[in-house]
Design a protein around this motif. Structure first.
Motif, PDB file in Angstrom:
ATOM      1  N   PHE A 197     -26.367 -15.824 -12.389  1.00 45.62           N
ATOM      2  CA  PHE A 197     -26.207 -15.661 -13.599  1.00 45.62           C
ATOM      3  C   PHE A 197     -24.970 -17.454 -12.991  1.00 45.62           C
ATOM      4  N   ASP A 198     -24.245 -17.929 -14.296  1.00 41.68           N
ATOM      5  CA  ASP A 198     -23.488 -19.279 -14.936  1.00 41.68           C
ATOM      6  C   ASP A 198     -22.233 -18.390 -14.713  1.00 41.68           C
ATOM      7  N   PHE A 199     -21.006 -18.542 -13.744  1.00 44.14           N
ATOM      8  CA  PHE A 199     -20.279 -18.229 -13.915  1.00 44.14           C
ATOM      9  C   PHE A 199     -18.949 -19.167 -14.787  1.00 44.14           C
ATOM     10  N   ALA A 200     -19.655 -20.511 -14.706  1.00 40.12           N
ATOM     11  CA  ALA A 200     -19.019 -21.599 -15.707  1.00 40.12           C
ATOM     12  C   ALA A 200     -17.738 -21.500 -16.868  1.00 40.12           C
ATOM     13  N   GLY A 201     -16.332 -20.951 -16.857  1.00 38.67           N
ATOM     14  CA  GLY A 201     -15.504 -20.991 -17.568  1.00 38.67           C
ATOM     15  C   GLY A 201     -15.091 -19.306 -17.389  1.00 38.67           C
ATOM     16  N   LYS A 202     -16.122 -18.769 -16.820  1.00 42.51           N
ATOM     17  CA  LYS A 202     -15.851 -17.032 -16.469  1.00 42.51           C
ATOM     18  C   LYS A 202     -15.272 -16.882 -15.801  1.00 42.51           C
ATOM     19  N   LYS A 203     -14.269 -15.417 -15.714  1.00 41.85           N
ATOM     20  CA  LYS A 203     -13.306 -14.823 -14.721  1.00 41.85           C
ATOM     21  C   LYS A 203     -14.208 -13.800 -14.036  1.00 41.85           C
ATOM     22  N   ALA A 204     -14.059 -13.869 -12.584  1.00 40.98           N
ATOM     23  CA  ALA A 204     -14.659 -12.982 -12.442  1.00 40.98           C
ATOM     24  C   ALA A 204     -14.029 -11.697 -11.478  1.00 40.98           C
ATOM     25  N   PHE A 205     -14.673 -10.508 -11.884  1.00 38.89           N
ATOM     26  CA  PHE A 205     -13.038  -9.558 -10.926  1.00 38.89           C
ATOM     27  C   PHE A 205     -14.122  -9.337  -9.645  1.00 38.89           C
TER      28      PHE A 205
ATOM     29  N   ILE B 278     -11.181 -13.381  -9.200  1.00 39.15           N
ATOM     30  CA  ILE B 278      -9.918 -12.761  -9.122  1.00 39.15           C
ATOM     31  C   ILE B 278     -10.193 -11.746  -7.690  1.00 39.15           C
ATOM     32  N   ILE B 279      -9.740 -11.302  -6.710  1.00 40.53           N
ATOM     33  CA  ILE B 279     -10.595 -11.078  -5.515  1.00 40.53           C
ATOM     34  C   ILE B 279      -9.541  -9.641  -5.614  1.00 40.53           C
ATOM     35  N   GLY B 280      -9.916  -8.435  -5.630  1.00 37.96           N
ATOM     36  CA  GLY B 280      -9.857  -7.164  -5.086  1.00 37.96           C
ATOM     37  C   GLY B 280     -10.168  -6.881  -3.836  1.00 37.96           C
ATOM     38  N   SER B 281      -9.157  -6.870  -2.954  1.00 35.98           N
ATOM     39  CA  SER B 281      -9.551  -5.303  -2.126  1.00 35.98           C
ATOM     40  C   SER B 281      -8.909  -4.729  -1.364  1.00 35.98           C
ATOM     41  N   HIS B 282      -9.141  -3.809  -0.734  1.00 40.21           N
ATOM     42  CA  HIS B 282      -8.165  -2.778   0.000  1.00 40.21           C
ATOM     43  C   HIS B 282      -7.074  -2.846   1.196  1.00 40.21           C
ATOM     44  N   LEU B 283      -6.547  -2.886   2.336  1.00 42.81           N
ATOM     45  CA  LEU B 283      -6.371  -2.829   3.196  1.00 42.81           C
ATOM     46  C   LEU B 283      -5.662  -1.737   3.631  1.00 42.81           C
ATOM     47  N   GLY B 284      -6.808  -1.185   5.075  1.00 38.62           N
ATOM     48  CA  GLY B 284      -5.909  -0.089   5.672  1.00 38.62           C
ATOM     49  C   GLY B 284      -6.012   1.104   4.808  1.00 38.62           C
TER      50      GLY B 284
ATOM     51  N   LYS C 160      -7.325  -1.461 -16.759  1.00 40.13           N
ATOM     52  CA  LYS C 160      -6.410  -2.483 -16.519  1.00 40.13           C
ATOM     53  C   LYS C 160      -7.084  -3.515 -15.608  1.00 40.13           C
ATOM     54  N   LEU C 161      -7.494  -3.193 -14.657  1.00 40.79           N
ATOM     55  CA  LEU C 161      -8.665  -4.250 -13.335  1.00 40.79           C
ATOM     56  C   LEU C 161      -9.476  -4.924 -13.973  1.00 40.79           C
ATOM     57  N   ALA C 162     -10.981  -4.105 -15.259  1.00 46.19           N
ATOM     58  CA  ALA C 162     -11.277  -4.590 -15.472  1.00 46.19           C
ATOM     59  C   ALA C 162     -11.215  -5.056 -16.512  1.00 46.19           C
ATOM     60  N   ALA C 163      -9.703  -4.852 -17.152  1.00 38.98           N
ATOM     61  CA  ALA C 163      -9.549  -6.264 -18.798  1.00 38.98           C
ATOM     62  C   ALA C 163      -8.937  -7.341 -18.349  1.00 38.98           C
ATOM     63  N   LEU C 164      -8.633  -7.762 -16.373  1.00 38.33           N
ATOM     64  CA  LEU C 164      -7.999  -9.212 -15.767  1.00 38.33           C
ATOM     65  C   LEU C 164      -9.637 -10.201 -16.131  1.00 38.33           C
ATOM     66  N   ALA C 165     -10.668  -9.657 -16.405  1.00 42.74           N
ATOM     67  CA  ALA C 165     -11.985 -10.191 -15.743  1.00 42.74           C
ATOM     68  C   ALA C 165     -12.844 -10.631 -17.474  1.00 42.74           C
ATOM     69  N   ASP C 166     -13.710 -11.184 -17.020  1.00 41.65           N
ATOM     70  CA  ASP C 166     -15.470 -11.195 -17.760  1.00 41.65           C
ATOM     71  C   ASP C 166     -16.519 -10.396 -17.071  1.00 41.65           C
ATOM     72  N   CYS C 167     -16.238 -10.682 -15.756  1.00 40.32           N
ATOM     73  CA  CYS C 167     -17.756 -10.490 -15.629  1.00 40.32           C
ATOM     74  C   CYS C 167     -16.896  -9.846 -14.038  1.00 40.32           C
ATOM     75  N   TYR C 168     -18.240  -8.449 -13.593  1.00 45.92           N
ATOM     76  CA  TYR C 168     -18.074  -7.975 -12.146  1.00 45.92           C
ATOM     77  C   TYR C 168     -18.535  -8.223 -11.199  1.00 45.92           C
TER      78      TYR C 168
ATOM     79  N   THR D  14     -20.666 -15.500  -1.377  1.00 44.95           N
ATOM     80  CA  THR D  14     -19.767 -14.935  -3.373  1.00 44.95           C
ATOM     81  C   THR D  14     -18.584 -16.140  -3.582  1.00 44.95           C
ATOM     82  N   LEU D  15     -17.954 -15.719  -3.134  1.00 42.55           N
ATOM     83  CA  LEU D  15     -16.739 -16.364  -3.965  1.00 42.55           C
ATOM     84  C   LEU D  15     -16.913 -17.817  -3.387  1.00 42.55           C
ATOM     85  N   LYS D  16     -17.335 -18.865  -3.329  1.00 45.97           N
ATOM     86  CA  LYS D  16     -17.986 -19.717  -3.559  1.00 45.97           C
ATOM     87  C   LYS D  16     -18.680 -20.292  -4.304  1.00 45.97           C
ATOM     88  N   LYS D  17     -19.647 -19.663  -4.695  1.00 41.38           N
ATOM     89  CA  LYS D  17     -20.556 -19.424  -5.452  1.00 41.38           C
ATOM     90  C   LYS D  17     -20.152 -19.580  -7.294  1.00 41.38           C
ATOM     91  N   ILE D  18     -18.912 -18.952  -6.950  1.00 42.25           N
ATOM     92  CA  ILE D  18     -18.671 -18.753  -8.508  1.00 42.25           C
ATOM     93  C   ILE D  18     -17.503 -19.756  -8.969  1.00 42.25           C
TER      94      ILE D  18
END
Ligand code: AMP
Length: 420
Positions: free
Chosen positions: A7-15, A54-60, A154-162, A42-46
């Motif tokens: 996948f070429d992430f150039a110009g893309k926003k990835a969730f 756009i990084i999403g995670s849970h904590l606790g 709403k989460l999905a709408a933040l990005a172009d790809c997942y 993964t983050l570095k490749k993008i």
């Protein structure tokens, strides 16, 4: 299926769904950052491609919004490790998140606040009174499922790809781990590098088996591992039953186990599992001797003893030398190895020897070409304690997710990407 490599992430926003559920001390310093490091490729490749993340995670396990579980505490560390200044949005789907995500330029990164601050992430209702009627509970569940759709959208709408790189939560059908994938077509959703490695490792022990295949199942309770053992009986050549759960089997065979840990209500089941093993031609390897102790303590008096002749008042806290020799032979002759659960109370230095020996045998087999997968909580702690992690083929980051995969269950996080 799309892959992160292609996948070429150039110009893309990835969730990117990561597992940044790291332990924090009382000053909110990260005491173990392995989970963050594991997501870096993964983050570095993008970013290197010219995309933004756009990084999403849970904590606790928050029950609502609380500073204790804010991902704000880890932003600086993530920035340092990633080598990019990571922005932060105080609410994962609010106006701030939408604006910051929209303004992201190639190479930039945004960390969203803890996804589990919203009940919709897990889809479980909160604040339902304990004495609520069944009807009220049902209604609360219905409502959260309804609002979960809006949250996910709403989460999905933040990005172009997942990109899903959170194997640790792959067994959960949560908004950000599975449901979100429905909003991206098959070409715009993929596993991250970590998730890919985990999935491949599981497939190697479940589907692409080089024989002999040996599974080593240890730990304290048969009851927590029944489904895994049942599934493995249809796949393995050798099944080593070890750790505290051995004694339920030894008792089922008529042995005296003294005060050793035992689940009396699982004795019949142990008999059934032994019969199934026989029927399927699986070599069931059960410990023959134990290092016994007069109390559950590292400084207990100890003796070596046959597993089925443990005196009253004594308990087996590790395997003995005869058993180590038997395991050693089986493990070293194996070509696929799965290890889940210690052979004894490895947390006590006087009862760690068996687990260490099993780890050493696995490393040796791996050197001779075996594929070895270690996973599920305590066995990972074991290989780390004994410095053996680099000598095995793969140490899984997934506890519950790995165990469910071995049980033969389809994991929602994997299914959602593969699209079947
Ligand atoms: P589990 O969470 O079921 O994988 O069990 C892991 C735990 O089992 C570890 O904390 C070990 O200390 C414990 N354990 C292993 N062998 C024994 C034993 N013989 N007696 C009591 N606890 C044990």
């Amino acid at each position: 299926m799309q892959t992160i490599e292609k996948f070429d992430f150039a110009g893309k926003k990835a969730f990117v769904r990561v597992d940044f559920n790291v332990p924090l001390d009382e000053n909110f310093n990260i005491s173990d950052d392995n989970r963050i490091r594991a997501a870096l490729p993964t983050l570095k490749k993008i970013i290197a491609d010219g995309g933004s993340v756009i990084i999403g995670s849970h904590l606790g396990r928050p029950k609502g919004v609380t500073d204790k579980f804010s991902l704000n505490h880890i932003v600086k560390h993530v920035s340092d490790l990633l080598g990019v200044e990571v922005q932060f949005a105080n609410d994962c789907i609010g106006a701030e998140a939408v604006e910051k995500a929209a303004a992201l330029q190639p190479g930039q990164a945004l960390l969203l606040e803890n996804l589990r601050f919203y009940a919709e992430e897990e889809g479980k209702p909160r604040g339902v009174a304990e004495d609520a009627t069944d009807e009220e509970k049902k209604e609360a569940k219905k409502q959260v499922k309804e609002s979960q759709k809006t949250f996910t959208k709403k989460l999905a709408a933040l990005a172009d790809c997942y990109v899903n790189d959170a194997f640790g939560t792959a067994h959960r059908a949560h908004a950000s781990t599975a449901l979100i994938a429905a909003y991206f077509d098959i070409n715009n959703k993929m596993f991250g590098y970590l998730m890919e490695k985990e999935v491949k490792a599981v497939e190697k022990v479940m589907d692409d088996i080089k024989r002999p295949f040996t599974a080593i199942m240890g730990g304290s309770k048969v009851s927590s591992k029944i489904e895994i053992i049942e599934n493995l009986l249809g796949k393995v050549d050798n099944l080593i039953i070890t750790g505290g759960m051995t004694f339920t089997f030894t008792k089922a065979l008529g042995g005296s186990i003294g005060n050793s840990i035992c689940e009396d209500d699982k004795i019949e089941l142990a008999k059934e599992l032994m019969a199934t093993a026989k029927e399927k031609g699986v070599n069931l390897v059960i410990a023959v001797d134990a290092k016994i102790a007069d109390k559950f303590s590292n400084d207990a008096e100890t003796m070596l003893c046959d597993d089925d002749k443990i005196p009253a008042g004594w308990q087996g806290l590790d395997i003995g030398p005869k058993t180590i020799e038997i395991y050693d032979e089986v493990i070293k002759n194996s070509k696929t190895i799965l290890w889940n659960g210690p052979t004894g109370v490895f947390e006590f230095s006087n009862f760690e020897h068996g687990s260490h020996a099993v780890g050493d045998a696995i490393v040796e087999a791996t050197k001779n070409g075996a594929f070895s997968l270690v996973g599920g909580g305590d066995s990972v702690a074991c290989v780390n304690k004994f410095g053996l992690a680099s000598g095995v083929s793969y140490v899984s980051t997934g506890g519950g997710a790995l165990l469910e995969a071995i049980e033969g269950k389809v994991l929602p996080g994997i299914e959602a990407i593969r699209g079947y």
